[in-house]
Design an enzyme around this catalytic site. Structure first.
Site, short mmCIF file in Angstrom:
data_model
loop_
_atom_site.label_atom_id
_atom_site.label_comp_id
_atom_site.label_asym_id
_atom_site.label_seq_id
_atom_site.Cartn_x
_atom_site.Cartn_y
_atom_site.Cartn_z
N ASP A 106 -83.12 54.39 154.69
CA ASP A 106 -84.32 54.93 154.07
C ASP A 106 -85.45 54.67 155.05
O ASP A 106 -85.58 53.56 155.57
CB ASP A 106 -84.56 54.19 152.75
CG ASP A 106 -85.79 54.71 152.02
OD1 ASP A 106 -85.97 55.94 152.00
OD2 ASP A 106 -86.57 53.90 151.50
N GLU B 242 -82.29 60.80 155.25
CA GLU B 242 -82.91 61.95 154.62
C GLU B 242 -83.35 62.94 155.69
O GLU B 242 -83.67 62.54 156.80
CB GLU B 242 -84.18 61.52 153.88
CG GLU B 242 -83.96 60.62 152.73
CD GLU B 242 -85.25 59.89 152.41
OE1 GLU B 242 -85.92 60.28 151.45
OE2 GLU B 242 -85.60 58.98 153.16
N CYS C 265 -80.84 54.56 139.87
CA CYS C 265 -80.08 53.30 140.00
C CYS C 265 -78.82 53.58 140.81
O CYS C 265 -78.04 54.48 140.46
CB CYS C 265 -79.72 52.75 138.63
SG CYS C 265 -78.55 51.39 138.70
N CYS D 274 -75.44 52.66 138.33
CA CYS D 274 -74.96 53.44 137.19
C CYS D 274 -75.49 54.87 137.19
O CYS D 274 -75.05 55.69 136.39
CB CYS D 274 -75.34 52.74 135.89
SG CYS D 274 -77.11 52.76 135.58
N CYS E 1 -82.89 47.89 136.23
CA CYS E 1 -82.37 49.09 135.58
C CYS E 1 -82.20 48.85 134.08
O CYS E 1 -81.56 47.87 133.68
CB CYS E 1 -81.03 49.46 136.20
SG CYS E 1 -80.20 50.80 135.34
N CYS F 40 -78.04 49.17 133.15
CA CYS F 40 -77.07 48.16 133.56
C CYS F 40 -77.73 46.83 133.93
O CYS F 40 -77.06 45.91 134.37
CB CYS F 40 -76.20 48.68 134.70
SG CYS F 40 -77.11 48.98 136.21
N ASP G 128 -86.44 49.78 148.18
CA ASP G 128 -86.02 50.48 149.39
C ASP G 128 -84.52 50.39 149.64
O ASP G 128 -83.89 51.34 150.08
CB ASP G 128 -86.78 49.95 150.60
CG ASP G 128 -88.28 50.14 150.43
OD1 ASP G 128 -88.67 51.19 149.88
OD2 ASP G 128 -89.06 49.25 150.83
#
Ligand SMILES: [Zn+2]
Length: 366
Positions: free
Chosen positions: A181, A265, A318, A321, A337, A340, A347
């Site tokens: 990232d 990305e 997340c 999950c 989250c 979960c 990041d």
């Protein structure tokens, strides 16, 4: 495969003068023919190709008031018209904007093909110069170059870039995939949890740069002191750019050495952040260059770079999950989250999502 090897060199006074004339002629020919082509197109709708442009160069050289064009090797002049042809092709095919005039104050360059230079016993000679170029051979040249490009940057440094045939050696396969990232607090964060930090080259020299620029702005136009002040600014800019490039090369080298597959990305997505306050930091982060280096280094090493093209809610999702938050403000660095109840570093979670998306792209063979 071809690869450019770039070296710094210090020209002798004769070479310096010859190069100054060569750069001047290249610029003159490029700009005159660009003006002529643009005119011909806008006034008569005429498309001028390389052959016509080259014929124009020959007739220019015959004009008595332009006889100084024959003082320098004609190869760089022709090559500059080839480059112009490519620039027009890119323009007409929608990849680039219209070619612009070359400026005296910008980086100067001249390209020599085989007939205009000699490479013998580890020494490089350019046409019309008897002495070899005084090159600092920082690494070995793998063979005879097919083309050399001599350039002078704004801070007055001379470089020669030699294009050589080379055989890339694939690296041994490693069983590791990483998602990265890109960010500003850390230049990149990997799915393994590594945070690169941001050296902030620009910020480090920002004050000094501002001081030098202020001094420059107070010098009288056209004066020798102005030229000196300008050189100081250019040298500092060059230093910042060198530091930035060095850090980017080290980062891309480590990522390619340690991983078989690197997922990141698509950078145009990142660049869509049109925040004027962030623009200079984004430029300083050198993301575009990192992407470019990863791509060619992966090609040479037999490794894979996957670019995630689609915009993807990587931070809000997340990685365990798949639960996606409705909103995650930029200031929130970690979150839990609700599904979960795993605690996520913002990041690292994004990098893990990018990795998963990259693997999905690879599995589809897209
Ligand atoms: Zn979850």
């Amino acid at each position: 495969m071809k690869r450019a090897y770039r070296y710094r060199f210090i020209p002798t006074p004769q070479q310096e003068s010859l190069l100054a004339r060569t750069f001047g002629c290249v610029r003159f020919v490029y700009n005159s023919i660009l003006a002529w082509r643009t005119d011909a197109f806008s006034n008569q709708g005429l498309k001028v190709g390389y052959t016509k442009a080259n014929a124009m160069l020959s007739s220019m050289k015959k004009e008595p008031e332009l006889d100084w064009l024959s003082d320098v090797s004609c190869v760089p002049l022709q090559q500059s018209l080839r480059h112009q042809q490519t620039a027009f092709k890119n323009f007409f095919e929608g990849r680039a904007s219209h070619p612009t005039f070359k400026k005296k104050t910008h980086r100067q360059s001249a390209e020599f093909t085989r007939s205009a230079f000699k490479y013998r016993d580890g020494q490089l000679f350019m046409a019309k110069s008897k002495e070899p170029l005084r090159i600092r051979w920082s690494r070995e040249l793998p063979g005879d170059p097919s083309t050399i490009t001599i350039s002078k940057d704004c801070s007055g440094r001379y470089f020669v870039s030699c294009l050589c045939e080379f055989e890339p050696k694939p690296m041994p396969v490693v069983a590791k995939t990483v998602g990265i990232d890109l960010g500003l607090k850390d230049l990149f964060i990997t799915s393994d949890g590594f945070k690169s930090s941001n050296p902030q080259h620009l910020k480090r020299y920002e004050q000094r740069l501002a001081l030098l620029q202020r001094r420059l702005s107070k010098k009288k136009k056209g004066s020798a002191n102005r030229a000196k002040a300008k050189l100081k600014v250019a040298k500092l800019h060059a230093k910042i750019a060198d530091c930035r490039m060095d850090a980017t090369h080290k980062a891309s080298r480590t990522l390619i050495n340690e991983n078989q597959v690197v997922c990141l990305e698509n950078l145009t997505v990142k660049n869509m952040v049109k925040n004027p306050k962030l623009a200079k930091h984004i430029a300083d982060a050198n993301w575009g260059e990192l992407g470019r280096q990863l791509q060619y280094k992966a090609l040479w090493a037999g490794r894979t770079v996957v670019k995630i093209d689609r915009w993807y809610p990587s931070s809000k999702r997340c990685s365990c999950c798949g639960h996606t938050l409705d909103h995650l403000s930029l200031s929130v660095r970690s979150w839990r989250c609700p599904e979960c109840s795993i605690e996520h570093d913002r990041d690292i979670n994004a990098a893990q999502n990018i990795k998963a998306a990259g693997l999905a792209v690879l599995a589809c063979g897209a």
